[in-house]
Scaffold this motif. Structure first.
Motif, short mmCIF file in Angstrom:
data_model
loop_
_atom_site.label_atom_id
_atom_site.label_comp_id
_atom_site.label_asym_id
_atom_site.label_seq_id
_atom_site.Cartn_x
_atom_site.Cartn_y
_atom_site.Cartn_z
N SER A 104 6.44 5.44 2.85
CA SER A 104 6.93 4.09 2.57
C SER A 104 8.22 3.78 3.31
CB SER A 104 7.16 3.91 1.06
OG SER A 104 5.95 4.05 0.35
N THR A 105 8.81 4.77 3.94
CA THR A 105 9.98 4.55 4.80
C THR A 105 9.59 4.50 6.26
OG1 THR A 105 11.43 5.64 3.20
CG2 THR A 105 12.23 5.47 5.46
N GLN A 143 8.14 -9.59 -9.47
CA GLN A 143 7.36 -9.79 -10.69
C GLN A 143 6.28 -10.87 -10.51
OE1 GLN A 143 10.59 -9.67 -10.45
NE2 GLN A 143 11.29 -7.97 -11.74
N VAL A 144 6.56 -11.85 -9.64
CA VAL A 144 5.59 -12.91 -9.41
C VAL A 144 4.34 -12.39 -8.73
CG1 VAL A 144 5.23 -15.13 -8.23
CG2 VAL A 144 7.43 -14.64 -9.32
N MET A 145 4.49 -11.36 -7.91
CA MET A 145 3.38 -10.87 -7.11
C MET A 145 2.61 -9.72 -7.75
SD MET A 145 3.55 -12.87 -4.55
CE MET A 145 2.39 -12.04 -3.47
N ILE A 146 3.06 -9.23 -8.89
CA ILE A 146 2.45 -8.02 -9.45
C ILE A 146 0.99 -8.25 -9.83
CG2 ILE A 146 2.45 -6.54 -11.51
CD1 ILE A 146 5.43 -6.37 -11.33
N PHE A 147 0.71 -9.31 -10.58
CA PHE A 147 -0.66 -9.52 -11.03
C PHE A 147 -1.62 -9.77 -9.87
CE2 PHE A 147 -4.08 -12.31 -12.67
CZ PHE A 147 -4.67 -11.40 -13.53
N PRO A 148 -1.29 -10.65 -8.90
CA PRO A 148 -2.20 -10.80 -7.76
C PRO A 148 -2.43 -9.49 -6.99
CG PRO A 148 -0.63 -12.59 -7.81
CD PRO A 148 -0.18 -11.60 -8.83
N LEU A 149 -1.37 -8.69 -6.84
CA LEU A 149 -1.54 -7.43 -6.13
C LEU A 149 -2.40 -6.45 -6.92
CD1 LEU A 149 2.01 -6.81 -4.61
CD2 LEU A 149 -0.11 -7.20 -3.37
N VAL A 150 -2.28 -6.45 -8.23
CA VAL A 150 -3.13 -5.60 -9.05
C VAL A 150 -4.60 -5.96 -8.83
CG1 VAL A 150 -3.82 -5.06 -11.41
CG2 VAL A 150 -1.40 -5.06 -10.79
N ARG A 151 -4.91 -7.25 -8.84
CA ARG A 151 -6.29 -7.70 -8.63
C ARG A 151 -6.79 -7.35 -7.23
NH1 ARG A 151 -8.21 -11.46 -12.31
NH2 ARG A 151 -10.16 -11.08 -11.17
N ILE A 152 -5.93 -7.54 -6.22
CA ILE A 152 -6.34 -7.25 -4.85
C ILE A 152 -6.57 -5.76 -4.65
CG2 ILE A 152 -5.58 -7.27 -2.44
CD1 ILE A 152 -4.10 -9.88 -3.07
N LEU A 153 -5.63 -4.92 -5.11
CA LEU A 153 -5.79 -3.47 -4.94
C LEU A 153 -6.96 -2.93 -5.74
CD1 LEU A 153 -2.07 -2.26 -4.96
CD2 LEU A 153 -3.57 -2.59 -3.00
N ALA A 154 -7.20 -3.49 -6.91
CA ALA A 154 -8.35 -3.06 -7.70
C ALA A 154 -9.65 -3.39 -7.00
CB ALA A 154 -8.30 -3.69 -9.08
N SER A 161 -3.24 4.52 -7.00
CA SER A 161 -3.43 5.57 -6.01
C SER A 161 -2.19 5.67 -5.14
CB SER A 161 -4.66 5.31 -5.15
OG SER A 161 -4.48 4.15 -4.36
N LEU A 162 -2.05 6.79 -4.46
CA LEU A 162 -0.91 6.98 -3.57
C LEU A 162 -0.94 6.01 -2.38
CD1 LEU A 162 1.64 8.59 -2.90
CD2 LEU A 162 0.19 10.28 -1.74
N PRO A 163 -2.07 5.84 -1.69
CA PRO A 163 -2.09 4.81 -0.62
C PRO A 163 -1.80 3.42 -1.14
CG PRO A 163 -3.98 6.28 -0.43
CD PRO A 163 -3.35 6.58 -1.75
N GLY A 164 -2.18 3.12 -2.38
CA GLY A 164 -1.93 1.80 -2.93
C GLY A 164 -0.46 1.52 -3.12
N ILE A 165 0.29 2.46 -3.69
CA ILE A 165 1.72 2.25 -3.91
C ILE A 165 2.48 2.22 -2.58
CG2 ILE A 165 2.10 4.72 -4.32
CD1 ILE A 165 4.05 1.77 -5.84
N VAL A 166 2.04 3.02 -1.60
CA VAL A 166 2.65 2.97 -0.26
C VAL A 166 2.42 1.61 0.38
CG1 VAL A 166 2.58 3.94 2.07
CG2 VAL A 166 2.54 5.47 0.08
N LEU A 167 1.21 1.09 0.23
CA LEU A 167 0.91 -0.23 0.79
C LEU A 167 1.76 -1.32 0.14
CD1 LEU A 167 -0.84 -2.06 2.57
CD2 LEU A 167 -2.54 -2.11 0.71
N VAL A 168 1.96 -1.24 -1.16
CA VAL A 168 2.77 -2.23 -1.87
C VAL A 168 4.21 -2.19 -1.38
CG1 VAL A 168 3.72 -2.86 -4.12
CG2 VAL A 168 1.29 -2.33 -3.89
N HIS A 169 4.78 -0.99 -1.26
CA HIS A 169 6.15 -0.87 -0.76
C HIS A 169 6.26 -1.39 0.68
CE1 HIS A 169 8.29 1.00 -4.02
NE2 HIS A 169 7.40 1.97 -4.14
N THR A 170 5.25 -1.13 1.48
CA THR A 170 5.27 -1.61 2.86
C THR A 170 5.25 -3.13 2.92
OG1 THR A 170 4.11 0.40 3.61
CG2 THR A 170 4.06 -1.51 5.07
N VAL A 171 4.41 -3.75 2.11
CA VAL A 171 4.30 -5.21 2.10
C VAL A 171 5.62 -5.84 1.67
CG1 VAL A 171 3.20 -7.15 0.93
CG2 VAL A 171 1.81 -5.25 1.76
N PHE A 172 6.22 -5.33 0.62
CA PHE A 172 7.45 -5.93 0.11
C PHE A 172 8.65 -5.67 1.03
CE2 PHE A 172 5.29 -6.11 -4.06
CZ PHE A 172 5.55 -7.44 -4.36
#
Length: 301
Positions: A104-105, A143-154, A161-172
Motif C-alpha cells: 500500500s506504500t 466514511q462516505v465511500m465505505i458502503f459503495p466500496l464494500v458493495r464493489i469489492l464484494a 481480503s489482503l488485495p482488497g484492503i491494499v486496493l482501498v488504500h491505493t485508491v484513497f
C-alpha cells in the motif's frame, strides 16, 4: 600576510560579542520547550506505566518512575494478550500491518509518480480536468465511500481480503500522491525533458532514466506520509481487511476493550507503544529527509 592578521574588525567584533539573549529569544525557547513537553509527556506516561506493576499503577502517581521495572507487560502484550476470544497478543496484527503497509506504500508511490509525470510534462488532452477530479477526491471523507466500496469489492470477490484492503488504500491515496509528484515535477526545468525527447526518449524511457532518479526527495516524503497513514489506519482495516488480516491498530483496540478479567493498564500501554513504534521510529530516523523533501518542492507549484 596571514588570514588571522587580515581579519576585518567587524568579524572580530562578532566573535567577541555573541548574540544576546533578548526577550524574543527567551520567548521562542520557552515556546519550543513547552511544545516539546506537551507532546512528549503522554509518551513518557505510557512508557513508565508499561513497565510498572499493577500495584504501583493503582497507587495513582502516573508521573513516578517505577520502583521495580518489569518487561513482563510488553511480553504479554506481544504474545498473550487477549484480542477477543483469542489470546495471542498483537504479534499477528504486526505481521498483518506489514503485509498491508508495504504494497500500500509502493504501489501508490509508483502510480502517483507516473500520474504526476504525465500531468506535468506530457499534458494529455483533458489533463487539467483529470487533475481536478483527483483533487476533488482528496477532500471526500472516507466514511462516505465505505458502503459503495464494500458493495464493489464484494461483487468482485475482494472484500475481506489482503488485495482488497491494499486496493482501498491505493485508491484513497492517489489524489495526494498525484498532487505531491505533480507539484514536484513542475519545479524541474522543462528544458531537460525537451532535450531528452530530442535525443529520442519516449514516455517510459524518460520516466525511468531521467525523471525517476531525480525524484528521491519527494519519494521519501511520499513514503513517510503513506506508510504512517496506512500503519495508523483503523477504520479501513476494520471494514475491509477481514478477520484473517486485521492490522495492528484493530488488534490494539481489541486488547484495550477486552472486558474479561481485570483491566491491565500496563499491558495496554505496552501494546499501544508497540503499535506506534514503527511510525515513531520512522519520524525520528527520517524526519530530516522529510523536511528536505518538502523544501525541495513538495508543496510548490
Amino acid at each position: 600576510m596571514s588570514a588571522v592578521t587580515t581579519m576585518s574588525p567587524k568579524l572580530t567584533t562578532m566573535k567577541k560579542n555573541p548574540r544576546k539573549w533578548t526577550v524574543a529569544r527567551w520567548g521562542i525557547y520557552a515556546f519550543l520547550i513547552s511544545a516539546a513537553v506537551f507532546f512528549l509527556l503522554p509518551l513518557y506516561i505510557m512508557l513508565v506505566t508499561s513497565v510498572k506493576s499493577m500495584d504501583e499503577i493503582r497507587a495513582g502517581n502516573i508521573f513516578a518512575l517505577p520502583m521495580q521495572m518489569s518487561i513482563e507487560p510488553w511480553i504479554t502484550a506481544w504474545s498473550s494478550a487477549c484480542t477477543g476470544i483469542a489470546c495471542e497478543g498483537i504479534r499477528g496484527g504486526f505481521m498483518n500491518s506489514v503485509a498491508i503497509a508495504v504494497p500500500s506504500t509502493i504501489i501508490p508511490i509508483l502510480l502517483g509518480a507516473l500520474n504526476g509525470y504525465a500531468l506535468s510534462f506530457w499534458r494529455p488532452r483533458g489533463a487539467n480536468f483529470l487533475f481536478g477530479i483527483l483533487m476533488v477526491g482528496a477532500f471526500i471523507p472516507v466514511q462516505v465511500m465505505i458502503f459503495p466500496l464494500v458493495r464493489i469489492l464484494a461483487s468482485i470477490d475482494l472484500y475481506s481480503s489482503l488485495p482488497g484492503i491494499v486496493l482501498v488504500h491505493t485508491v484513497f491515496s492517489m489524489p495526494v500522491m498525484t498532487l505531491l509528484f505533480r507539484n514536484y515535477y513542475s519545479t524541474i526545468p522543462h528544458e531537460l525533458f525537451q532535450a531528452a525527447r530530442i535525443d529520442g526518449g519516449g514516455f517510459v524511457r524518460i520516466f525511468l532514466q531521467l525523471v525517476l532518479p531525480m525524484s528521491t526527495p519527494i519519494v521519501v516524503v511520499a513514503a513517510i506520509m503513506q506508510l504512517t497513514g496506512v500503519w495508523n489506519d483503523y477504520i479501513l482495516g476494520l471494514v475491509f481487511a477481514g478477520r484473517d488480516h486485521l492490522p495492528m491498530t484493530v488488534q490494539l483496540n481489541n486488547v484495550i476493550n477486552t472486558t474479561t478479567g481485570t483491566r491491565l493498564y500496563n499491558v495496554n500501554m505496552a501494546a499501544t507503544i508497540l503499535t506506534s513504534l514503527v511510525p515513531l521510529t520512522l519520524y525520528f530516523v527520517s524526519g530530516r529527509w522529510f523536511v528536505r523533501g518538502i523544501a525541495a518542492g513538495a508543496v510548490k507549484g
